[in-house]
Structure formats: structure tokens, C-alpha cells
Design an enzyme around this catalytic site. Structure first.
Site, PDB file in Angstrom:
ATOM      1  N   ARG A  69       3.036  -5.433   2.288  1.00 39.76           N
ATOM      2  CA  ARG A  69       3.410  -5.682   0.885  1.00 39.76           C
ATOM      3  C   ARG A  69       4.869  -5.310   0.632  1.00 39.76           C
ATOM      4  NH1 ARG A  69      -0.537  -3.417  -3.678  1.00 39.76           N
ATOM      5  NH2 ARG A  69      -1.866  -4.949  -2.620  1.00 39.76           N
ATOM      6  N   HIS A  73       7.661  -7.877  -0.910  1.00 37.84           N
ATOM      7  CA  HIS A  73       8.389  -7.562  -2.134  1.00 37.84           C
ATOM      8  C   HIS A  73       9.886  -7.438  -1.881  1.00 37.84           C
ATOM      9  CE1 HIS A  73       5.106  -6.327  -5.160  1.00 37.84           C
ATOM     10  NE2 HIS A  73       4.535  -7.009  -4.185  1.00 37.84           N
ATOM     11  N   ASN A 101       6.472  -3.436  -9.280  1.00 39.75           N
ATOM     12  CA  ASN A 101       6.491  -2.578  -8.100  1.00 39.75           C
ATOM     13  C   ASN A 101       5.970  -1.165  -8.308  1.00 39.75           C
ATOM     14  OD1 ASN A 101       7.647  -4.530  -6.414  1.00 39.75           O
ATOM     15  ND2 ASN A 101       9.726  -3.974  -7.018  1.00 39.75           N
ATOM     16  N   HIS A 200      -3.715 -11.025   1.464  1.00 40.77           N
ATOM     17  CA  HIS A 200      -4.639 -10.291   0.600  1.00 40.77           C
ATOM     18  C   HIS A 200      -5.993 -10.063   1.266  1.00 40.77           C
ATOM     19  CE1 HIS A 200      -2.328 -11.371  -3.351  1.00 40.77           C
ATOM     20  NE2 HIS A 200      -1.703 -10.497  -2.583  1.00 40.77           N
TER      21      HIS A 200
END
Length: 338
Positions: A69, A73, A101, A200
């Protein structure tokens, strides 16, 4: 005719969304990104990252999702330049406290640990951006996912963008068209979007990320059977309808939460996607292409693994021109060099 109208509507929506985002940002792959960039200057770096990731994931499998992740990001804000790792200072507003975040990112300490070892072995050579990119690949492998070669040679940004962190990253309740536009803005295709969303299959989500989904259309998209009804009931016990439980978490893939596989897509076929943004790929009236891709990856894990690998390389090659010109190799991933 119906498909044509839907396609036309999709085009209009994307144009409108791009109107708000501005013209798509043009990124260029850094000329020095190669597989052998550190062969002579820091040949141990890949071994260092792998060893530390093995220890971390063995200790807590959630570390795989944390690092994956972080990489996502990082790349979506101003290219894969390690800007997500920067702490706030008097002169720099970082990205960690952005709404997208602040409650969702962990794993910074693990990257710090790897960086410290790399600095001990090869001072001033390996960028934090490269460490994060390599670690994300190893994270996937360690929980059963595919291997891919990681081109390296990135530089670390000396800037960060709190503003872009709040606008460029997809959010859990966002519509399919809006999320498509954010991937297209990064130079990533609809196929890339569906494949990368497969990340995911590992990781957790906080109650605020799925509250509107489970008290909204979850019942109408899911198959009416005891398993689905029990799953929904359990989700509601984790996440109250109005307030409270905001720090409660649950797996985005309740079937195999710590295994990187294609069960995430099978969950979408059952209408049981935890996040609205995920379920939309299968259930949205605009999901003509995405629906077929979900079906494909649900049925063919090898096809998913291959596309995920290709899309991860593509995403990892998003490089902001600013980091090409003014980038550095940080001594500490949390701060620019002085």
C-alpha cells in the site's frame, strides 16, 4: 445501442473529471532505470531487502499489505519518488497526514530498517524509492503472489505534496468512472486498474471505509445465501451504522486474507466486495470492460498474476520529471538531505 450509449456516457464523464483534475500529467521513465543499476555499486541490496521482508512478514503477515500500500500511495502522488516517506518539518508539509493516508498507512519503520542496513553496506547509493519498490515486490512474493523483475535507479524527491495526496488517490466510496480517471491520469489503463485493485486480496480496511457500503447496497449486490448474510451481519457487528468503531478493521478478502490469490475477484462476483470502489468494477452499469476483467481474473489466477506483475512494473516506472532533475539519494528516508 445500449453499449454505445454507456460507452459514450463513460467518455463524457471521464472528460468532465479530467476537466477538474487538469490535463493528465506526463511522466517519463527515468533513462537510468535498469535491472542491473546496483550490480557494481551495491550488489547486496536485493538480498538485504528480501531478508528483512522475510523476517517482517513471517512475524506479521500484515506487513506485506502495509508495504504494498505504501508503494501504491507513493507512486500515485507525484511518481515513485519516496515522497510518501517524508515526515513533516517546518519547511515541508508531507503526505502522511493527508485524509487519504493518515489512517491507512503503516510500515514506515520497516523501510527505515532496510534503509539503515543499505546505508551501512553502501552509503549514499540506494534510494528510498528503490527500496520501497523492491520491498513491495518481495511483499507480494512472500504471501504467495507472483515474481517480477524490478527496474531500479530511482531518485528520492526533495518535495512532497499534501494537496495531491488528497486529490490523486482513489477513495473507498468513489465511483468507478472517477477511479478510472485517476488511473488514466497516471498513464495506467483500465486493465491496469482492475489488476492492481487485486492487491486488496491482502490487507485490511477501517470501518469508515466500508460503513456506507454495508449499510447501503451490499444487500442488493450480494447473493442471498446464509454465507453472504452471515458475512454482512458480521461486518455490521464490526462497524456500527452511525458512530463508533472507527478503528475497527476487517479483511478486504475474507476468504484468504493473508494469501495473495484471486479470491478477491470471486468475492466481487458474489457481490460481496467490502469497498464500494471495488464492487463497482463488477456491479456498475459503466463497468462493461471492468466486469469482464473481474470474471477473467476470478476464473484464471495465472492471468491475474501475469497482468498484476506487468501493471506493477508499469506503475513503478511512473517517474516525476522533478525527481529526475532535482532528486537525491536520501540518507534518512524521513528527511531530505541537508
Amino acid at each position: 445501442m445500449e453499449v454505445f450509449l454507456r460507452s459514450k456516457s463513460f467518455f463524457v464523464h471521464v472528460v468532465l473529471i479530467f476537466g477538474f483534475l487538469g490535463a493528465p500529467r506526463v511522466y517519463a521513465s527515468e533513462p537510468s532505470l535498469t535491472l542491473d543499476y546496483y550490480t557494481s555499486t551495491c550488489p547486496t541490496v536485493f538480498d538485504v531487502v528480501r531478508k528483512e521482508m522475510e523476517c517482517a512478514v513471517t512475524s506479521d503477515p500484515r506487513n506485506a499489505a502495509f508495504i504494498l500500500r505504501l508503494h501504491f500511495h507513493d507512486c500515485f502522488i507525484q511518481g515513485c519518488d519516496g515522497s510518501i516517506l517524508l515526515d513533516d518539518t517546518i519547511t515541508l508539509k508531507g503526505e502522511k497526514t493527508a485524509a487519504t493516508n493518515i489512517h491507512s498507512l503503516k510500515g514506515f519503520g520497516l523501510i527505515d530498517k532496510i534503509k539503515n542496513i543499505a546505508e551501512s553496506d553502501c552509503p549514499g547509493i540506494v534510494s528510498c524509492a528503490d527500496i520501497l519498490t523492491i520491498a513491495a515486490r518481495d511483499a507480494v512474493i512472500l504471501v504467495g503472489g507472483p515474481y517480477w523483475d524490478v527496474p531500479v535507479g530511482r531518485k528520492d524527491s526533495v518535495t512532497a505534496s499534501f494537496e495531491l495526496a488528497n486529490t490523486n488517490l482513489p477513495t473507498p466510496d468513489e465511483s468507478l468512472l472517477s477511479i478510472m480517471s485517476k488511473f488514466l491520469y497516471q498513464g495506467l489503463s483500465v486493465t491496469d486498474m482492475v489488476a492492481l485493485s487485486g492487491a486488496h486480496t491482502i490487507g485490511m480496511a477501517r470501518c469508515p471505509s466500508f460503513r456506507s457500503r454495508i449499510y447501503g447496497d451490499f444487500g442488493s449486490t450480494s447473493i442471498k445465501n446464509p454465507i453472504s448474510e452471515s458475512y454482512l451481519s458480521n461486518l455490521k457487528s464490526i462497524c456500527p451504522p452511525i458512530r463508533g468503531g472507527n478503528n475497527n478493521i476487517t479483511a478486504m478478502d475474507y476468504v484468504t486474507p493473508y494469501l495473495f490469490d484471486n479470491s478477491f475477484y470471486q468475492i466481487l462476483l458474489n457481490g460481496e466486495g467490502l469497498l464500494n470502489s471495488d464492487q463497482e468494477m463488477y456491479s456498475s452499469i459503466f463497468g462493461i470492460e471492468t466486469r469482464e476483467l473481474v470474471k477473467k481474473y476470478a476464473a484464471d489466477p495465472l492471468a491475474f498474476f501475469q497482468q498484476f506483475s506487468d501493471s506493477m512494473v508499469k506503475m513503478g516506472n511512473i517517474i516525476n520529471s522533478e525527481s529526475l532533475i532535482n532528486g537525491e539519494v536520501r540518507k534518512n528516508c524521513r528527511f531530505v538531505n541537508t
